[in-house]
Write a protein that holds these residues in place. Structure first.
Motif, mmCIF file in Angstrom:
data_model
loop_
_atom_site.group_PDB
_atom_site.id
_atom_site.type_symbol
_atom_site.label_atom_id
_atom_site.label_comp_id
_atom_site.label_asym_id
_atom_site.label_seq_id
_atom_site.Cartn_x
_atom_site.Cartn_y
_atom_site.Cartn_z
ATOM 1 N N GLU A 1 0.835 -1.197 0.000
ATOM 2 C CA GLU A 1 0.000 0.000 0.000
ATOM 3 C C GLU A 1 0.874 1.254 0.000
ATOM 4 O OE1 GLU A 1 -3.117 -0.723 -0.577
ATOM 5 O OE2 GLU A 1 -3.327 1.434 -0.848
ATOM 6 N N ARG B 1 2.086 1.752 -3.464
ATOM 7 C CA ARG B 1 1.033 2.258 -4.343
ATOM 8 C C ARG B 1 0.800 3.754 -4.097
ATOM 9 N NH1 ARG B 1 -4.661 -0.896 -5.006
ATOM 10 N NH2 ARG B 1 -5.178 0.140 -3.059
ATOM 11 N N ARG B 2 0.800 4.130 -2.824
ATOM 12 C CA ARG B 2 0.535 5.544 -2.524
ATOM 13 C C ARG B 2 1.718 6.436 -2.938
ATOM 14 N NH1 ARG B 2 -3.412 5.366 2.813
ATOM 15 N NH2 ARG B 2 -4.838 3.921 1.811
ATOM 16 N N ASP C 1 1.589 8.157 -6.283
ATOM 17 C CA ASP C 1 0.890 9.440 -6.427
ATOM 18 C C ASP C 1 1.843 10.623 -6.216
ATOM 19 O OD1 ASP C 1 -1.382 8.012 -6.796
ATOM 20 O OD2 ASP C 1 -2.098 8.208 -4.728
ATOM 21 N N GLU D 1 -7.150 -4.618 -12.180
ATOM 22 C CA GLU D 1 -7.210 -3.424 -13.018
ATOM 23 C C GLU D 1 -5.861 -3.204 -13.714
ATOM 24 O OE1 GLU D 1 -7.871 0.283 -10.998
ATOM 25 O OE2 GLU D 1 -8.598 1.236 -12.815
ATOM 26 N N GLN E 1 -13.457 -2.089 -24.026
ATOM 27 C CA GLN E 1 -13.977 -0.891 -24.689
ATOM 28 C C GLN E 1 -12.929 0.213 -24.582
ATOM 29 O OE1 GLN E 1 -18.014 0.072 -23.510
ATOM 30 N NE2 GLN E 1 -18.367 -2.043 -22.901
ATOM 31 N N ARG F 1 -12.168 1.602 -20.949
ATOM 32 C CA ARG F 1 -13.294 2.029 -20.108
ATOM 33 C C ARG F 1 -13.730 0.958 -19.119
ATOM 34 N NH1 ARG F 1 -18.086 3.239 -23.714
ATOM 35 N NH2 ARG F 1 -18.879 4.552 -22.047
ATOM 36 N N ASN F 2 -13.332 -0.270 -19.328
ATOM 37 C CA ASN F 2 -13.837 -1.346 -18.465
ATOM 38 C C ASN F 2 -12.731 -2.282 -17.974
ATOM 39 O OD1 ASN F 2 -13.496 -2.212 -21.121
ATOM 40 N ND2 ASN F 2 -15.131 -3.728 -21.018
ATOM 41 N N SER G 1 -11.972 -4.140 -15.556
ATOM 42 C CA SER G 1 -12.320 -4.921 -14.371
ATOM 43 C C SER G 1 -13.219 -6.066 -14.795
ATOM 44 C CB SER G 1 -13.083 -4.064 -13.359
ATOM 45 O OG SER G 1 -14.402 -3.821 -13.834
ATOM 46 N N PHE G 2 -13.294 -7.086 -13.946
ATOM 47 C CA PHE G 2 -14.193 -8.189 -14.250
ATOM 48 C C PHE G 2 -15.641 -7.840 -13.900
ATOM 49 C CE2 PHE G 2 -10.877 -11.847 -14.180
ATOM 50 C CZ PHE G 2 -10.507 -11.493 -15.467
ATOM 51 N N THR G 3 -15.864 -6.619 -13.379
ATOM 52 C CA THR G 3 -17.237 -6.157 -13.204
ATOM 53 C C THR G 3 -17.818 -5.799 -14.561
ATOM 54 O OG1 THR G 3 -16.590 -5.202 -11.095
ATOM 55 C CG2 THR G 3 -18.692 -4.498 -11.997
ATOM 56 N N ASP G 4 -17.004 -5.219 -15.414
ATOM 57 C CA ASP G 4 -17.514 -4.725 -16.683
ATOM 58 C C ASP G 4 -16.856 -5.351 -17.902
ATOM 59 O OD1 ASP G 4 -19.594 -2.952 -15.917
ATOM 60 O OD2 ASP G 4 -18.070 -1.649 -15.059
ATOM 61 N N LEU H 1 -16.831 -8.689 -19.168
ATOM 62 C CA LEU H 1 -17.531 -9.915 -18.785
ATOM 63 C C LEU H 1 -16.942 -11.105 -19.531
ATOM 64 C CD1 LEU H 1 -21.240 -8.661 -18.754
ATOM 65 C CD2 LEU H 1 -19.580 -8.737 -16.872
#
Lengths: 796, 302
Positions: free
Chosen positions: A149, A152-153, A156, A305, A716, A723-724, A726-729, A731
Motif C-alpha cells: 500500500e 502504491r501511494r 501518487d 485493473e 472498450q 473504459r472497463n 475490471s471483471f465487473t464490466d 464480462l
C-alpha cells in the motif's frame, strides 16, 4: 503445498541508495513460499488420461501461484503508468515519493542498467518510458516500499510533467494517411503483407461482400502478473515468476539489466493461465531492477485493473471481404483487406499479419486470391499474442461470408463449406501443399451428425427461466425467444512460422531410487494449465517402460523450450522428451545387448524390465542400472519453414495446420437482444490424443473463450483509454453462459509430428465464435458484422 | 485506520454519534472493493457484523397491516430462503445479485446505503412501498424508500444515522422483477423493473433501476393502470388487459426514465428494454392475478 522455511538470514543492508554494482551484503535468500514440485505420481502412458498432478490442488485452492510467492524481508514493487495515450515527458521528480516513509527506491528510465528496449519481434518498447509515452498505461516509474500500500501511494507522489500530444487512434486511417503523427520514428506500419494467388481480379457469377469488425479481447487469465526477484551473490538475480517462455524472458531481461543471461536465473512459479498474455514482459525487468537496486528481495503483483494495462490484448480488426463463386457453389475468388490495430508497440503484430493473411480464406480451396494485411501502430493499448493468434479475426469474417454466400446461392451452408473444403494435397493461398491429413469435410459432416438438444424450453408450457435467455434475471418466460443453429470451421497453423526455428530441449535422467527405476524429465516448457506436465510424464512412461516419472521444476538451467503458445508444446517439447527418452533407452539397451548378445533393435523396455523380442524378459531395469545414472539431453526441431515473399508465396510457410468445426444452438430473446447458447458442439482432428481427457478440456476451454468473443468479451477503448478494466464490466462467460458440449475427437495422424500429434489448443477458440454468431443470425435475421454481438445489435 | 466493533445496536449508535466520520461495514461486498481500489480511505470502519439485532427479521403486529421488518444486516440468501413467499418481488431481485458467495455476504441495508443507481434491491422495495427505519443516538425516523436516495451514491442519512431495518408490506398480490444484464449470471444491471399489484388497496406499485441517477417509481404509469383497473372493475372481475392499456403503461414507464449511455449499455437500449420489461412483467403479474381470482372464485362457489 508445504512451504519451505528460509535457509537464510535476513539482509543486513537496507540501503536504498546503493549504486548498481555495489557489493551485495546479503547472503542467498530462498523464498519461503515458492513453486511446488508437481511430482505426484500419475499412472498411464501416451493415449491414456491420467489425472493431472496440479488438478486437485487447484480445485481445492491449495495451488501456489506466482502471486503467493514470499521471501523474508522482501519489499513490494509498484508501477507508475501513463495517464495519457500520447504525451511527451518534460520532467520527472521522484523526490517527494522517495522521501515518503517506507519507500526504498524510486526508479525511472535513467535507472535502467542495460538496454532500455525490448520486444518479441521488434525491439521497440522501453522498459520504462524515456521521452515519450505511447499508450495509456505505459510504465513510467517504479517504486519499492516496505508495504504494497505504501508503494502504491508513493506512486501518487512521483511528479511527471507531461506535454499531451494528439494520439493516433484509427488503425485503418493510419495505414493510408501519412499526415498522421508517427507513433514510432519509422512510421506507423508494423507489417504489410499481400498474398496473391491465381488471377486476383477474377470475376464470378455470384459475389457477396461485407465489412467485419472484431473487438479487443482480453486473455482474462485468472492469476495476475506476478514475480519475486532475489538478488544473488554473483551480482545476478533469481527471478521466480509466471510466464509462458522462460528463456525469451531471460534474454530480454538480461539485456535490459546489462547482465549476462547466466546471471539471470528464472524459475517458473504457479501460472494462473496465459493464453498469449504472458509472452511479452510485464514485471520481469521492473522487479529485478528494484531487487538489484535495493539489494533485497522484491515482489510485484498486479491487481486485476493493472493487469488490463500490464499485458497485450487481442488485435481488434476491420476486415473487408469479397467472395465470388459459380452458381453451383464453387469458390472462384476471395479478395480481402485486413487491418489489425497493434497499439503502441509491435509485440506479435508481425505474426498476426502473417497468420491473418495466410489463413485469411479459411480451410477452403480457392483458385484466385488477393489478401492484404496491415498491422499498425496506434496509441491504443498494445496488442499481441492471444489464443488463435491472427486466425480468430479473419475466421469471423470468412465464415460470415460463407453463410452470406450460401444464402445468396440458396444452398445449405454446410454443403457449401464441404464443397469447397481444403483437403490433403491441396495448396494454401501462399502455395504450401498440405502433405498430411486435412479432414475438413469430414469434420463438418461429423459435427452436423452430433445429437441436437431437445426443442426450445420456450415452447414448453412451464419453462424454467434458468434455461432461457436472461436466466434467473427473469426477463422472459418464453416471449420473443427464437432458436437458431449455426456452423463454423477454421484453420490454424501450429508452431512458429515463416522461418522460425522454435525448438525445444529436454533432459531425461534414469536412475534407481529405493530399488525402483525412476525417470526425471527436465524442460523449461511452461505448464500454463494445458496439462503439459502430465503429457511429459506419459511420454517418459511410454518410452522408458517405467512407472515412476518425476518432473523437474521448469527453470533456465536446461535449454530453451520456446513458448507455450501456437498450440506447440506437445508437438515440440513432447518431441524433445520422446527423443531424450529414446537416447536414454538406447544407452541402457546397448549395455544389455553387449551382455546378452541380442541386437538392440530386438530389445525394449516395458514394465520395468528389459524385454527381448525373441527370448522374453532378460533383466530387471533396476538391476541393469545399478547405481548408475543414465542421462540424455535432446533438442527437437520441427521441420523447416520459409518466409513469405513479396507476393506472399512460400514453399512451406507453416509447420502444420489444425482444423475444427463447431455447431452452435442458441435461443435469442429477439425483443431484448439477450442470448443463451443452448449447446455448442465440436469436431476436431487432433492427430493423436496423447491425453484424451486433457484434449477434451482444451476444446471445452477454447470454445468457452470463443463464446466470450461472440457474445460478451470486449475491452472498450475510447480515445485510447480502456473504459472497463475490471471483471465487473469486462464480462467473461460463467458456468451459466457456457452450455454442455458434444465433443467429437478424431485422430488423423500427421506423419511429420511425434506420435502424429496435431496442435489442439487454438482451433476451438477460432471456429466457435462464427458458429455462435451464425446461429444468432439464423434466429434474428440480423447482419451482425461485429463481435461481440451485444443486445443493442440485435434489437436496433 | 481504526476498526470499531460494537457488540449491539445501542453501542453501534453511540459509536456513530461519537465518530460521525466512521464508515459502516456489513457484508463488505461494495465497500471492500472501494477500499481495494483505494477509491475510499475511511479513517474509521464501523463493523456492524456483531450486531445481532440487524440480522433478524420479524412480522410486525397485524394491526400495522402485515408488514415485515427486515434487519438491515439480513443477507440476500436469507431474503430468498426465509421471506421469499411473503416478498416475492424482493426475492426475485435477490436471486439476481452477484454470485452465491456475494448473496451470502451482501445485505439489504448495505444495498440501500451504497445507493448505486443499479442496486438490485431498490426497485421491488419501491414497488412495495417499503420504508427505511433510520436511527441515531438522538432520534429515529422512517423514510419511504423512494425518498431515501438523493443522488448517485447519496442518501438522506445524517452523519450520525444508521439504517436499522427496512419495513416492507407483505405482498397481497402478484409481484414481478426483471433485470437486464449482458451475461446470464453475475452481472450488474443494465436496467431493472419491478411491478407489484396491491389488490386490497387497489393500487399498483412500480420501481425502475439503472435508468436514472436514483431508483424511482413510474408514478404516472401506476396511476394510469390503477385508474384503468378501477374503471373496468378489473380488481373484482379480472379479464385480459387490452393491448392498448399494456402499451400505455409501458410508455409511461419509459417516460419516467432518464437513462444515459455508459459502459454497460446505451440510453436508447435501456429505454427500449424497459418498455419490453414493463409489458412483460405486467402481463405475468396480471395473468397470475387472474388465475388466483379464478381459483378463489371457484373455491367460493364450492
Amino acid at each position: 503445498m508445504s512451504p519451505r522455511s528460509s535457509s537464510t538470514a535476513p539482509t543486513a543492508n537496507h540501503a536504498h541508495t546503493r549504486e548498481r554494482g555495489a557489493p551485495m551484503s546479503n547472503t542467498h535468500t530462498t523464498p519461503t513460499h515458492r513453486p511446488q514440485h508437481l511430482d505426484e505420481e500419475i499412472a498411464g502412458g501416451v493415449g491414456e488420461s491420467p489425472l493431472r498432478p496440479d488438478g486437485s490442488l487447484k480445485v481445492r485452492g491449495d495451488f501456489a501461484y506466482a502471486s503467493d510467492l514470499w521471501a523474508e524481508n522482501m519489499l513490494w514493487g509498484a508501477t507508475l503508468r501513463s495517464p495519457h495515450p500520447s504525451a511527451r515527458i518534460r520532467s520527472i521528480d521522484v523526490g517527494p515519493a522517495l522521501r515518503m516513509d517506507g519507500v526504498r527506491a524510486v526508479l525511472t528510465a535513467e535507472d535502467v542498467p542495460g538496454r532500455n528496449l525490448y520486444g518479441l519481434k521488434d525491439l521497440d518498447q522501453p522498459v520504462l518510458a524515456e521521452d515519450v509515452v505511447r499508450y495509456r498505461g505505459e510504465a513510467v516509474a517504479l517504486v519499492a516500499a516496505d508495504h504494497p500500500e505504501t508503494a502504491r501511494r508513493a506512486l501518487d507522489l512521483v511528479e511527471v510533467d507531461y506535454e499531451v500530444l494528439e494520439p493516433v487512434l484509427d488503425a485503418e486511417r493510419a495505414a493510408h494517411d501519412d499526415s498522421l503523427p508517427r507513433v514510432h520514428p519509422g512510421g506507423n506500419t508494423v507489417r504489410y503483407q499481400p498474398i496473391v494467388k491465381g488471377d486476383p481480379d477474377a470475376e464470378a457469377d455470384v459475389v457477396v461482400s461485407g465489412t467485419y469488425t472484431v473487438g479487443m479481447q482480453d486473455q482474462a487469465f485468472l492469476g495476475p502478473e506476478a514475480g519475486l526477484a532475489v538478488p544473488a551473490e554473483d551480482g545476478g538475480v533469481e527471478l521466480y515468476l509466471a510466464t509462458q517462455d522462460l528463456h525469451t524472458d531471460r534474454k530480454q531481461t538480461a539485456a535490459a539489466l546489462g547482465l549476462d543471461p547466466e546471471q539471470v536465473r528464472m524459475t517458473m512459479s504457479g501460472v494462473g493461465g496465459a493464453f498469449g498474455g504472458r509472452e511479452d514482459l510485464s514485471v520481469q525487468v521492473h522487479v529485478c531492477m528494484l531487487a538489484l537496486h535495493t539489494g533485497r528481495p522484491v515482489k510485484m503483483v498486479y491487481n486485476r485493473e493493472e493487469s488490463f494495462f500490464g499485458h497485450v490484448h487481442r488485435h481488434p480488426a476491420t476486415m473487408y471481404y469479397e467472395h465470388g463463386a459459380t452458381r453451383d457453389g464453387d469458390l472462384v475468388f476471395v479478395r480481402a483487406r485486413l487491418y489489425f490495430d497493434g497499439g503502441a508497440y509491435a509485440s506479435k503484430t508481425p505474426v498476426v499479419v502473417g497468420n491473418g493473411t495466410t489463413l485469411g480464406v479459411g480451410p477452403y480451396s480457392v483458385p484466385n486470391v488477393r489478401i492484404e494485411g496491415w498491422g499498425m501502430y496506434t496509441n491504443n493499448p498494445p496488442c499481441g499474442a492471444m489464443r488463435g493468434l491472427g486466425a480468430v479475426q479473419p475466421a469471423f469474417a470468412y465464415e460470415s461470408q460463407m453463410d452470406r454466400l450460401a444464402e445468396e446461392l440458396g444452398m445449405d451452408p454446410v454443403r457449401l463449406r464441404i464443397r469447397n473444403a481444403i483437403s490433403r494435397g491441396d495448396s494454401t493461398p501462399s502455395g504450401q501443399v498440405l502433405d498430411y491429413p486435412a479432414p475438413v469435410a469430414e469434420l463438418l459432416r461429423r459435427v452436423r451428425e452430433l445429437p441436437l438438444p431437445r426443442e426450445s424450453t420456450a415452447e414448453s408450457t412451464n419453462p424454467d427461466i434458468r434455461d432461457l435467455p436472461g436466466g434467473a434475471s427473469n426477463t422472459t418466460h418464453g416471449e420473443g425467444v427464437v432458436r437458431g443453429v449455426g456452423y463454423g470451421v477454421c484453420i490454424k497453423n501450429i508452431c512458429y512460422a515463416e522461418g522460425a526455428d522454435d525448438f525445444s530441449t529436454a533432459r531425461v535422467r534414469l536412475q534407481v531410487v529405493a530399488g525402483e527405476p525412476i525417470a526425471m524429465v527436465h524442460t523449461a516448457a511452461a505448464e500454463v494449465g494445458q496439462g503439459l506436465v502430465t503429457v511429459q510424464q506419459q511420454i517418459a512412461r511410454t518410452e522408458l517402460g517405467v512407472e515412476r516419472v518425476n518432473i523437474h521444476p521448469n527453470d533456465t538451467s536446461v535449454g530453451p523450450a520456446g513458448s507455450s503458445s501456437a498450440s506447440r508444446q506437445t508437438y515440440v517439447t513432447g518431441g524433445a522428451v520422446q527423443a531424450a527418452c529414446r537416447a536414454v533407452r538406447e544407452q541402457v539397451l546397448e549395455r544389455v545387448a553387449q551382455r546378452c548378445g541380442d541386437p538392440v533393435e530386438r530389445l525394449s523396455l516395458s514394465g520395468g524390465k528389459v524385454v527381448s523380442e525373441t527370448s522374453g524378459v532378460l533383466a530387471d531395469l533396476a538391476e541393469v542400472l545399478g547405481s548408475e545414472v543414465v542421462e540424455a539431453t535432446r533438442e527437437y526441431h520441427h521441420r523447416e519453414t520459409f518466409p513469405l515473399d513479396e507476393q506472399g508465396h512460400s514453399e512451406r510457410a507453416q509447420v502444420q495446420h489444425a482444423f475444427s468445426a463447431h455447431r452452435a444452438v442458441v435461443d435469442v430473446d429477439t425483443e431484448l437482444g439477450l442470448v443463451k447458447v443452448v449447446q455448442l458442439d465440436c469436431s476436431q482432428d487432433v492427430g493423436k490424443a496423447v491425453n484424451p481427457d486433457a484434449v477434451v478440456g482444451q476444446i471445452q476451454g477454447g470454445s468457452a473463450q470463443g463464446l466470450g468473443l461472440a457474445v460478451m468479451e470486449e475491452i472498450q477503448v475510447d480515445g485510447g483509454r480502456i473504459r472497463n478494466p475490471s471483471f465487473t464490466d469486462y464480462l467473461i462467460p460463467t458456468i451459466l453462459d457456457m452450455p454442455p458440449m458434444n465433443v467429437d475427437v478424431i485422430e488423423r495422424g500427421d506423419p511429420n509430428a511425434p506420435y502424429g500429434v496435431r496442435g489442439v489448443g487454438e482451433p476451438p477458440t477460432i471456429s466457435s465464435t462464427p458458429a455462435i454468431v451464425a446461429a444468432i443470425r439464423a434466429a434474428t435475421g440480423k447482419a451482425l458484422e461485429h463481435v461481440p454481438v451485444g443486445p443493442e445489435h440485435i434489437v436496433e | 485506520m481504526d476498526f470499531l466493533r460494537p457488540a449491539d445496536w445501542s453501542e453501534a449508535l453511540e459509536a456513530k454519534a461519537k465518530h460521525p466520520e466512521a464508515t459502516p461495514i456489513a457484508g463488505g461486498t461494495d465497500l471492500m472493493v472501494e477500499l481495494n481500489f483505494d477509491h475510499r480511505r475511511p479513517e474509521i470502519l464501523l463493523d456492524l457484523s456483531r450486531v445481532e439485532q440487524l440480522r433478524q427479521w420479524s412480522r410486525l403486529p397485524e394491526a400495522q397491516g402485515g408488514v415485515l421488518r427486515l434487519g438491515a444486516g439480513v443477507p440476500y440468501s436469507r431474503l430468498i430462503d426465509e421471506v421469499g413467499a411473503a416478498l416475492p418481488g424482493l426475492a426475485m431481485a435477490a436471486r439476481t445479485v452477484g454470485s452465491p458467495q456475494i448473496r451470502n455476504r451482501g445485505t439489504l441495508g448495505g444495498n440501500l446505503v451504497s445507493a448505486s443507481p443499479a442496486g438490485d434491491g431498490h426497485p421491488p422495495l419501491i414497488a412495495s412501498g417499503a420504508e427505511v427505519e433510520v436511527e441515531s443516538a438522538r432520534a429515529s425516523r422512517t423514510v419511504p424508500v423512494a425518498e431515501f436516495f438523493t443522488g448517485v451514491k447519496k442518501t438522506v442519512l445524517a452523519e450520525d444515522e444508521l439504517v436499522a431495518a427496512i419495513r416492507v408490506p407483505e405482498a397481497t398480490g402478484p409481484q414481478q422483477f426483471s433485470k437486464i444484464g449482458t451475461r446470464n449470471a453475475m452481472v450488474i444491471a443494465v436496467c431493472t423493473f419491478a411491478v407489484a399489484l396491491h389488490p386490497r388497496r387497489e393500487t399498483v406499485g412500480t420501481g425502475i433501476g439503472s435508468a436514472a441517477p436514483t431508483p424511482r417509481a413510474a408514478s404516472e404509469a401506476e396511476e394510469f393502470l390503477a385508474a384503468e383497473l378501477a374503471e373496468r372493475d378489473q380488481w373484482r372481475r379480472p379479464t385480459p388487459l387490452p393491448e392498448s392499456v399494456v402499451d400505455r403503461f409501458a410508455e409511461l414507464v419509459v417516460n419516467a426514465t432518464a437513462p444515459i449511455d455508459d459502459v454497460r449499455g446505451t440510453a436508447r437500449y435501456r429505454t427500449h428494454a424497459l418498455g419490453v420489461l414493463a409489458r412483460r412483467t405486467l402481463g405475468w403479474a396480471w395473468e397470475e392475478y387472474r388465475n388466483s381470482a379464478e381459483t378463489a372464485g371457484r373455491q367460493g362457489c364450492a
